[in-house]
Scaffold this active site. Structure first.
Site, PDB file in Angstrom:
ATOM      1  N   CYS A  84       0.817  -1.153  -0.056  1.00 55.54           N
ATOM      2  CA  CYS A  84       0.131   0.133  -0.033  1.00 55.54           C
ATOM      3  C   CYS A  84       0.726   1.461   0.027  1.00 55.54           C
ATOM      4  O   CYS A  84       0.537   2.275  -0.659  1.00 55.54           O
ATOM      5  CB  CYS A  84      -1.102   0.140   1.189  1.00 55.54           C
ATOM      6  N   ARG A 116       7.048 -11.496   5.471  1.00 51.44           N
ATOM      7  CA  ARG A 116       6.790 -11.299   6.901  1.00 51.44           C
ATOM      8  C   ARG A 116       7.859 -12.012   7.654  1.00 51.44           C
ATOM      9  O   ARG A 116       8.196 -12.991   7.271  1.00 51.44           O
ATOM     10  CB  ARG A 116       5.439 -11.827   7.048  1.00 51.44           C
ATOM     11  N   GLN A 131       0.662 -11.521  -3.037  1.00 51.38           N
ATOM     12  CA  GLN A 131      -0.942 -11.030  -2.989  1.00 51.38           C
ATOM     13  C   GLN A 131      -1.333 -10.527  -4.326  1.00 51.38           C
ATOM     14  O   GLN A 131      -0.694  -9.668  -4.952  1.00 51.38           O
ATOM     15  CB  GLN A 131      -0.852  -9.846  -1.927  1.00 51.38           C
ATOM     16  N   ASP A 184      -2.773  -7.851  -4.591  1.00 49.75           N
ATOM     17  CA  ASP A 184      -3.204  -6.621  -3.673  1.00 49.75           C
ATOM     18  C   ASP A 184      -3.813  -5.576  -4.481  1.00 49.75           C
ATOM     19  O   ASP A 184      -3.291  -5.087  -5.454  1.00 49.75           O
ATOM     20  CB  ASP A 184      -1.960  -6.140  -2.736  1.00 49.75           C
ATOM     21  N   HIS A 236      -5.955  -1.766  -4.269  1.00 48.56           N
ATOM     22  CA  HIS A 236      -6.370  -0.266  -3.284  1.00 48.56           C
ATOM     23  C   HIS A 236      -7.292   0.725  -4.108  1.00 48.56           C
ATOM     24  O   HIS A 236      -6.824   0.979  -5.349  1.00 48.56           O
ATOM     25  CB  HIS A 236      -5.024   0.362  -2.948  1.00 48.56           C
ATOM     26  N   LYS A 255     -11.822  -4.329   9.211  1.00 49.64           N
ATOM     27  CA  LYS A 255     -11.984  -5.097   7.857  1.00 49.64           C
ATOM     28  C   LYS A 255     -12.988  -6.097   8.058  1.00 49.64           C
ATOM     29  O   LYS A 255     -13.536  -6.564   8.948  1.00 49.64           O
ATOM     30  CB  LYS A 255     -10.661  -5.608   7.562  1.00 49.64           C
ATOM     31  N   HIS A 294      -8.598  -1.200   1.057  1.00 51.18           N
ATOM     32  CA  HIS A 294      -7.421  -2.394   0.624  1.00 51.18           C
ATOM     33  C   HIS A 294      -8.201  -3.450   0.544  1.00 51.18           C
ATOM     34  O   HIS A 294      -9.298  -3.672   1.085  1.00 51.18           O
ATOM     35  CB  HIS A 294      -6.563  -2.595   1.947  1.00 51.18           C
TER      36      HIS A 294
END
Length: 660
Positions: free
Chosen positions: A350, A379, A397, A399, A401, A487, A533
């Protein structure tokens, strides 16, 4: 005695002073405790005038926890009978079972577990009662002088105990300490343990629905700086039949274990030279990933997203700006140094998407503005929690946004949720519910979260309203939010009923402010967008692990790494079958030819093990007729299928994403 007024299971009722839960529910053996004004209590404790009392059944979640925690106490009693020098750690209920930690001279062996199980059975049959007594801190320290870990918990009682280790709060519950004694029928105390309870009325209610499963090393309070204890795991169920059903589920889960099947099918590996939690995908695993990525790329474009890519690392300051340092520092890899400039391998995408947004002047006409990428993040997971593909250090991901006006946020969240649910259905996961993760509202725990009360209330309200509008079950998850906003997560059940957290949608009012993101409004002013997200797979690696276990390796045709395996009846038919497979390759079908020296029966057995959807066999009659024989995964076979028809049938199964 003076009468008292109660509300019992929702109904008004009058009773005598001194009435206990046993008096109210004692005839129903399924009731193992009470919930009095929302607090769990032992059945034998008295109720008071005005109390709201509910029966707690052994079959409900709280009842199962009480059963399992009581069984953990019986385990600890058995350990100290068989191993008198053992020191007690903690013994909480966990999902589907319990554990108890012990300080012993030698690790427990499988033979030790058998001996402990027999000792537990004797205690259960004795029908010992669990009796609660209150005790002062000083008296507890004196009584437990031989139990150093229990004494440490006394010193940590209250909130500190809850943070000390998983399950510590089951031992120490607050200002008032309590000990539970296991009392024999003659009134003598057989054993006791520091615990806040509640417990079953009698060990007899444990019955024969329990089993010890394994032992393992575990650090006291989860810290490598502390002594290493021996943890004994077990499971407990209301009946032997339920225990057997659980054990059968475990056996089926073991058969489906993605780590075993992944190696057997040649999908991925974890080479020691690379490091723990870092999977290497082999050609067949790569084919599976590519099929998934092609699907989700196409879907994102159809849903109005723009594809971007970002680096794997960035200057450390970027993650201070985003708030991930220090709020998520423990989850990030250590810093890298480049001539005094600190860098971090990214743990999230992000911040860089925000830089892309900020690179141009944005107008309200541009919104919603949607970016996505296949971003690999890293991670700093502890090695002890890594588990195949479902818990890794490298996470790819899908991912996305979305940058929207505040008014657009509900519609965008609904759009994303519809996208997510349709994706899961396409992958054969159509049994799911939603979970709403909010911040922890308790005192100092709020400090883990950024933002004002008003921002959190607004964001949570928007997510809740959208989730409720779906008609799906919505489960609260207090304290489970990200530090920057609440979330929704989709919890999907697989083919054998296990629940997996899959996709997430998060409302972020924090990062747009921290990055100074703006857009020009219709009246010429400057406004702050809301950032949403979303990760549809969540983690491609984890999603693959879930799919392997959901399908037991038997992927639908469109996902299968190899969709068609060619097996000639004899070597002379290999050229013909190769030509057929070449025609299929030209149609985008993933094929493989077994032209090994193995005999035909072994090739068929290998085909079955490989879990390929279609095995095509060719012999003399097939070659002469321009046909092939279909062999399916269930062992059935269809002979003499013309090649053109075979290609069309396989192509249709792929194009329609047929699940069979």
């Amino acid at each position: 005695m003076a009468p008292i007024s109660l509300t019992v299971n929702g109904e008004p009722r009058t009773a005598e002073t001194g009435t206990t839960g046993t008096d109210l529910f004692g005839e129903d053996r399924a009731v193992v405790a009470t919930r009095v004004n929302g607090e769990l209590r032992d059945l034998y404790r008295e109720v008071a005038d005005g109390d709201v009392v509910e029966a707690v059944l052994i079959s409900e979640p709280d009842g199962l926890d009480i059963l399992r925690h009581s069984t953990a106490h019986v385990l600890a009693q058995a350990v100290q009978q068989e191993f008198p020098e053992a020191k007690l750690g903690i013994g909480p209920p966990i999902t589907d079972g319990f554990y108890y930690d012990f300080d012993v001279a030698e690790p427990f062996t499988p033979e030790d577990l058998k001996k402990l199980s027999k000792a537990m059975q004797r205690i259960v049959k004795e029908g010992q009662t669990f009796v609660r007594r209150e005790i002062s801190d000083a008296d507890a320290l004196e009584e437990l002088a031989a139990e150093p870990y229990k004494c440490e918990l006394v010193g940590l009682k209250g909130g500190a105990a809850e943070e000390a280790a998983d399950g510590a709060s089951a031992e120490v519950g607050g200002a008032q300490l309590t000990i539970y004694d296991n009392v024999k029928r003659d009134g003598s105390v057989a054993w006791g343990d520091l615990c806040r309870g509640p417990h079953l009325p009698s060990t007899k209610l444990i019955g024969n629905g329990f089993a010890l499963t394994r032992s393992a090393a575990a650090y006291w309070r989860g810290s490598e700086k502390n002594p290493q204890l021996q943890r004994v795991y077990g499971t407990a169920w209301p009946s032997k039949d339920e225990l057997k059903a659980y054990q059968e589920r475990l056996a089926e889960a073991e058969r489906r274990d993605h780590r075993k099947l992944g190696a057997q099918m040649g999908l991925f590996s974890f080479p020691e030279e690379v490091g723990p939690g870092l999977p290497v995908f082999h050609p067949k695993g790569g084919a599976l990933r590519k099929a998934m990525e092609d699907y989700v790329y196409k879907r994102h474009i159809e849903e109005g997203f723009q594809y971007v890519t970002t680096p794997h690392l960035a200057k450390e300051q970027l993650f201070h700006t985003s708030g991930h340092l220090p709020y998520y520092a423990d989850g990030m890899m250590p810093e890298l140094d480049d001539d005094g400039q600190a860098y971090r391998v990214k743990a999230m995408n992000c911040p860089m998407h925000n830089l892309i947004y900020r690179s141009e002047q944005r107008s309200y006409r541009d919104l919603p503005l949607r970016f996505f990428e296949f971003g690999t993040v890293y991670r700093n997971e502890k090695s002890g929690v890594l588990q195949g593909l479902t818990r890794v250090r490298m996470i790819t991901q899908d991912d996305s946004h979305s940058y929207v006006t505040e008014e657009q946020a509900p519609g965008e969240i609904r759009h994303l949720l519809d996208f997510v649910l349709s994706l899961l259905r396409d992958f054969g996961l159509d049994d799911y519910y939603l979970e709403l993760s909010t911040r922890d509202e308790e005192g100092d725990k709020k400090d883990k979260f950024i933002g004002t009360d008003e921002q959190w209330e607004k964001a949570t309200s928007v997510l809740r309203e959208v989730a409720e509008s779906t008609g799906l079950e919505l489960v609260p998850d207090p304290g489970g939010a990200a530090y920057y906003g609440p979330k929704i997560s989709v919890q999907a059940r697989d083919a054998i009923g296990r629940t997996w957290q899959m996709s997430t949608i998060q409302y972020d009012f924090n990062q747009p402010e921290r990055f100074g993101l703006e857009y020009s409004s219709a009246d010429g002013g400057r406004e702050r967008p809301v950032m949403i997200h979303s990760a549809k797979f969540g983690s491609i690696e984890r999603f693959i692990g879930v799919l392997i276990e959901h399908y037991a390796g038997q992927f639908p045709v469109w996902l299968a790494p190899t969709q068609v395996l060619g097996v000639p009846v004899a070597e002379e038919f290999t050229p013909y079958l190769r030509e057929v497979l070449d025609q299929m390759k030209a149609q985008g079908i993933r094929t493989e030819l077994d032209d090994s020296d193995d005999r035909f029966p072994k090739k068929i057995r290998n085909a079955s093990t490989s879990k390929v959807p279609f095995t095509l066999i060719a012999g003399g009659e097939d070659r002469d007729a321009g046909a092939v024989s279909f062999r399916f995964r269930d062992g059935s076979q269809e002979n003499g299928v013309p090649v053109a028809e075979a290609i069309a049938r396989i192509r249709e199964a792929i194009d329609t994403r047929a699940q069979a």
